[in-house]
Motif scaffolding. Structure first.
Motif, PDB file in Angstrom:
ATOM      1  N   PHE A  86       0.867  -1.184   0.000  1.00 36.07           N
ATOM      2  CA  PHE A  86       0.000   0.000   0.000  1.00 36.07           C
ATOM      3  C   PHE A  86       0.900   1.229   0.000  1.00 36.07           C
ATOM      4  O   PHE A  86       1.813   1.344   0.829  1.00 36.07           O
ATOM      5  CB  PHE A  86      -0.894   0.018   1.241  1.00 36.07           C
ATOM      6  N   HIS A  87       0.643   2.144  -0.933  1.00 35.90           N
ATOM      7  CA  HIS A  87       1.380   3.412  -0.945  1.00 35.90           C
ATOM      8  C   HIS A  87       0.402   4.550  -0.688  1.00 35.90           C
ATOM      9  O   HIS A  87      -0.631   4.651  -1.358  1.00 35.90           O
ATOM     10  CB  HIS A  87       2.073   3.663  -2.283  1.00 35.90           C
ATOM     11  N   GLN A  88       0.748   5.410   0.271  1.00 34.93           N
ATOM     12  CA  GLN A  88      -0.112   6.565   0.520  1.00 34.93           C
ATOM     13  C   GLN A  88       0.574   7.825   0.012  1.00 34.93           C
ATOM     14  O   GLN A  88       1.775   8.026   0.212  1.00 34.93           O
ATOM     15  CB  GLN A  88      -0.474   6.672   1.994  1.00 34.93           C
ATOM     16  N   ARG A  89      -0.210   8.650  -0.658  1.00 35.19           N
ATOM     17  CA  ARG A  89       0.334   9.858  -1.279  1.00 35.19           C
ATOM     18  C   ARG A  89       0.838  10.877  -0.263  1.00 35.19           C
ATOM     19  O   ARG A  89       1.844  11.537  -0.524  1.00 35.19           O
ATOM     20  CB  ARG A  89      -0.717  10.488  -2.202  1.00 35.19           C
ATOM     21  N   PRO A  90       0.209  11.049   0.903  1.00 35.03           N
ATOM     22  CA  PRO A  90       0.773  11.970   1.885  1.00 35.03           C
ATOM     23  C   PRO A  90       2.126  11.492   2.407  1.00 35.03           C
ATOM     24  O   PRO A  90       2.490  10.319   2.262  1.00 35.03           O
ATOM     25  CB  PRO A  90      -0.277  11.989   3.002  1.00 35.03           C
TER      26      PRO A  90
ATOM     27  N   SER B 248       0.519  -4.111  10.397  1.00 34.43           N
ATOM     28  CA  SER B 248       0.223  -5.337   9.658  1.00 34.43           C
ATOM     29  C   SER B 248       1.466  -5.803   8.908  1.00 34.43           C
ATOM     30  O   SER B 248       2.512  -5.159   8.892  1.00 34.43           O
ATOM     31  CB  SER B 248      -0.922  -5.097   8.669  1.00 34.43           C
ATOM     32  N   ARG B 249       1.331  -6.944   8.233  1.00 36.19           N
ATOM     33  CA  ARG B 249       2.440  -7.485   7.438  1.00 36.19           C
ATOM     34  C   ARG B 249       2.485  -6.910   6.030  1.00 36.19           C
ATOM     35  O   ARG B 249       3.387  -7.228   5.262  1.00 36.19           O
ATOM     36  CB  ARG B 249       2.332  -9.004   7.373  1.00 36.19           C
ATOM     37  N   VAL B 250       1.521  -6.081   5.701  1.00 38.94           N
ATOM     38  CA  VAL B 250       1.522  -5.426   4.392  1.00 38.94           C
ATOM     39  C   VAL B 250       2.659  -4.400   4.349  1.00 38.94           C
ATOM     40  O   VAL B 250       2.877  -3.652   5.310  1.00 38.94           O
ATOM     41  CB  VAL B 250       0.169  -4.721   4.141  1.00 38.94           C
ATOM     42  N   VAL B 251       3.382  -4.385   3.247  1.00 39.36           N
ATOM     43  CA  VAL B 251       4.406  -3.357   3.057  1.00 39.36           C
ATOM     44  C   VAL B 251       3.696  -2.029   2.778  1.00 39.36           C
ATOM     45  O   VAL B 251       2.865  -1.950   1.870  1.00 39.36           O
ATOM     46  CB  VAL B 251       5.342  -3.715   1.884  1.00 39.36           C
ATOM     47  N   VAL B 252       4.005  -1.014   3.552  1.00 38.42           N
ATOM     48  CA  VAL B 252       3.367   0.296   3.389  1.00 38.42           C
ATOM     49  C   VAL B 252       4.452   1.347   3.185  1.00 38.42           C
ATOM     50  O   VAL B 252       5.418   1.410   3.953  1.00 38.42           O
ATOM     51  CB  VAL B 252       2.499   0.657   4.610  1.00 38.42           C
ATOM     52  N   THR B 253       4.300   2.143   2.151  1.00 38.44           N
ATOM     53  CA  THR B 253       5.245   3.221   1.868  1.00 38.44           C
ATOM     54  C   THR B 253       4.523   4.560   1.879  1.00 38.44           C
ATOM     55  O   THR B 253       3.309   4.629   1.677  1.00 38.44           O
ATOM     56  CB  THR B 253       5.926   3.023   0.492  1.00 38.44           C
ATOM     57  N   THR B 254       5.286   5.617   2.105  1.00 37.58           N
ATOM     58  CA  THR B 254       4.745   6.974   2.111  1.00 37.58           C
ATOM     59  C   THR B 254       5.481   7.823   1.080  1.00 37.58           C
ATOM     60  O   THR B 254       6.473   7.389   0.491  1.00 37.58           O
ATOM     61  CB  THR B 254       4.912   7.634   3.490  1.00 37.58           C
ATOM     62  N   SER B 255       5.023   9.033   0.912  1.00 33.95           N
ATOM     63  CA  SER B 255       5.664   9.970  -0.017  1.00 33.95           C
ATOM     64  C   SER B 255       6.589  10.934   0.711  1.00 33.95           C
ATOM     65  O   SER B 255       6.780  12.076   0.277  1.00 33.95           O
ATOM     66  CB  SER B 255       4.596  10.735  -0.808  1.00 33.95           C
ATOM     67  N   ARG B 256       7.161  10.468   1.816  1.00 36.98           N
ATOM     68  CA  ARG B 256       8.068  11.304   2.609  1.00 36.98           C
ATOM     69  C   ARG B 256       9.182  11.878   1.738  1.00 36.98           C
ATOM     70  O   ARG B 256       9.849  11.169   1.009  1.00 36.98           O
ATOM     71  CB  ARG B 256       8.654  10.457   3.754  1.00 36.98           C
ATOM     72  N   GLY B 257       9.355  13.197   1.832  1.00 39.60           N
ATOM     73  CA  GLY B 257      10.407  13.865   1.073  1.00 39.60           C
ATOM     74  C   GLY B 257      10.010  14.246  -0.340  1.00 39.60           C
ATOM     75  O   GLY B 257      10.776  14.921  -1.027  1.00 39.60           O
TER      76      GLY B 257
ATOM     77  N   LEU C 160      11.901  -1.252  -1.764  1.00 36.51           N
ATOM     78  CA  LEU C 160      11.117  -0.052  -2.003  1.00 36.51           C
ATOM     79  C   LEU C 160      11.624   1.085  -1.127  1.00 36.51           C
ATOM     80  O   LEU C 160      12.152   0.861  -0.036  1.00 36.51           O
ATOM     81  CB  LEU C 160       9.639  -0.315  -1.701  1.00 36.51           C
ATOM     82  N   ARG C 161      11.430   2.303  -1.589  1.00 34.43           N
ATOM     83  CA  ARG C 161      11.781   3.495  -0.802  1.00 34.43           C
ATOM     84  C   ARG C 161      10.653   3.857   0.151  1.00 34.43           C
ATOM     85  O   ARG C 161       9.486   3.660  -0.144  1.00 34.43           O
ATOM     86  CB  ARG C 161      12.054   4.686  -1.725  1.00 34.43           C
ATOM     87  N   ASN C 162      11.021   4.411   1.293  1.00 32.75           N
ATOM     88  CA  ASN C 162      10.074   4.965   2.268  1.00 32.75           C
ATOM     89  C   ASN C 162       9.134   3.925   2.865  1.00 32.75           C
ATOM     90  O   ASN C 162       7.962   4.211   3.138  1.00 32.75           O
ATOM     91  CB  ASN C 162       9.240   6.089   1.641  1.00 32.75           C
ATOM     92  N   VAL C 163       9.626   2.711   3.080  1.00 31.89           N
ATOM     93  CA  VAL C 163       8.823   1.692   3.751  1.00 31.89           C
ATOM     94  C   VAL C 163       8.693   2.063   5.225  1.00 31.89           C
ATOM     95  O   VAL C 163       9.689   2.378   5.889  1.00 31.89           O
ATOM     96  CB  VAL C 163       9.471   0.298   3.621  1.00 31.89           C
ATOM     97  N   ILE C 164       7.463   2.039   5.746  1.00 28.25           N
ATOM     98  CA  ILE C 164       7.239   2.379   7.155  1.00 28.25           C
ATOM     99  C   ILE C 164       7.795   1.266   8.048  1.00 28.25           C
ATOM    100  O   ILE C 164       7.522   0.093   7.853  1.00 28.25           O
ATOM    101  CB  ILE C 164       5.747   2.575   7.455  1.00 28.25           C
TER     102      ILE C 164
END
Length: 352
Positions: free
Chosen positions: A96-100, A114-123, A342-346
């Protein structure tokens, strides 16, 4: 290559859609932006939905159709707000990628931890616009502009209360020298200010970022505060930064200094801030965020104080959209297809 189902639950432009589809022929993109608005309206605070949803938006499709889209998705591109039970309904979801940029946006949903890989748009957000907002807050109080409204209401000028400051030679402390903070430092330096800053993991073996005279770790904050005329909060909200600015930190701040917050309200103990203002320890505070901003208006003790400038989280908004979320998502999508990191993984424990 096997088909990869990508679901966008936030509205995307035709240009953004083309960028995503151009990454690889294996991508099957479904644009369901706005489909979940009705569910969001029912499950999120009214204050939030009034701000972020179109008036009268009730969503699209049946519940079964929306469930099917989530159940088939391997990758989801989302925004804020989002369906709170997204993870439970997306059984095949891997990423899951969130735009914020802020990871804390996801705290309310079932994706967190969760075990889902989650990334953000940090930076990759509108960092320059946010840095310009910080500069506006600095100038607002440095030049005593907050006094103009007081004098207008009184119908008489009180010249002695303005006490303008010359910014050249003053010290600005950037708390969280990431994407936003680096732009803040560069702009402050352009006005002749000395810039110091903190970040979670500084790299002393690397050159200092443009404009910075010193960059330390989180433990250096207490050393910087007594010498800083302006303190700009740009860091992520995490368990470690919750109420980072408490009564002790406000006591440590230089007398007559100014606080700017473009990060998250929860980083500041607002009662401690109000107390510091009440005893005239601070010159003022510019807050684009406040505690509970998605549920209610600011607490009156701060909002009614002329030394406090509060805006409704608009620092990233401008006439030019320089948000790089889709470009970052496309780069990560290529990496995902190749099995690369992936970049920006939480990091759930770290909080961002």
């Amino acid at each position: 290559m096997q088909r990869v189902n990508v679901l966008s639950i936030q509205r995307i432009s035709a240009e953004d859609r083309a960028k995503i589809e151009a990454v690889d022929p294996a991508i099957a993109l479904t644009d369901a932006g706005g489909w979940y608005d009705g569910e969001i309206r029912e499950t999120w605070p009214a204050f939030t939905t009034a701000r972020y949803l179109s008036p009268g938006a009730t969503g699209s499709g049946t519940r079964e159709e929306r469930d099917r889209l989530l159940a088939e998705a391997e990758v989801i591109l989302g925004g804020w707000p989002f369906p709170l039970d997204l993870r439970a309904r997306a059984s095949r979801l891997k990423w899951f990628h969130q735009r914020p940029a802020g990871a804390s946006n996801l705290l309310l949903g079932d994706l967190w931890g969760s075990r889902v890989v989650v990334t953000t748009s940090r930076g990759s957000g509108n960092t320059l616009a946010m840095a310009e907002y910080a500069m506006a807050g600095i100038l607002h109080f440095a030049k005593g502009l907050h006094r103009a409204a007081v004098d207008r209401d009184a119908g008489v000028f009180d010249h002695r209360t303005y006490r303008p400051l010359l910014l050249e030679g003053k010290t600005a402390c950037v708390v969280g020298a990431g994407g936003i903070g680096l732009d803040v430092g560069r702009l402050c330096a352009a006005l002749g200010m000395r810039v110091v800053g903190t970040r979670r993991h500084p790299h002393p073996d690397q050159p200092l970022p443009p404009g910075f005279s010193e960059l330390g770790g989180a433990g250096d904050l207490d050393r910087f505060l007594p010498e800083s005329d302006f303190v700009v909060i740009c860091c992520q909200w995490t368990p470690e930064t919750t109420r980072l600015f408490d009564k002790d930190r406000f006591a440590a701040m230089k007398a007559g200094s100014v606080l700017i917050n473009v990060a998250r309200g929860e980083i500041v103990d607002e009662e401690a801030l109000a107390d510091a203002l009440q005893r005239d320890h601070l010159r003022g505070a510019a807050l684009d965020v406040y505690v509970g901003e998605f549920e209610h208006t600011p607490r009156s003790r701060l909002w009614s104080d002329p030394r406090v400038l509060i805006t409704p989280h608009i620092s990233s908004v401008s006439d030019q959209d320089r948000h790089g979320a889709i470009n970052l998502f496309c780069d990560n999508l290529r990496a995902y297809l190749e099995g690369a990191p992936l970049r920006n993984v939480i990091d759930w424990e770290r909080g961002y």
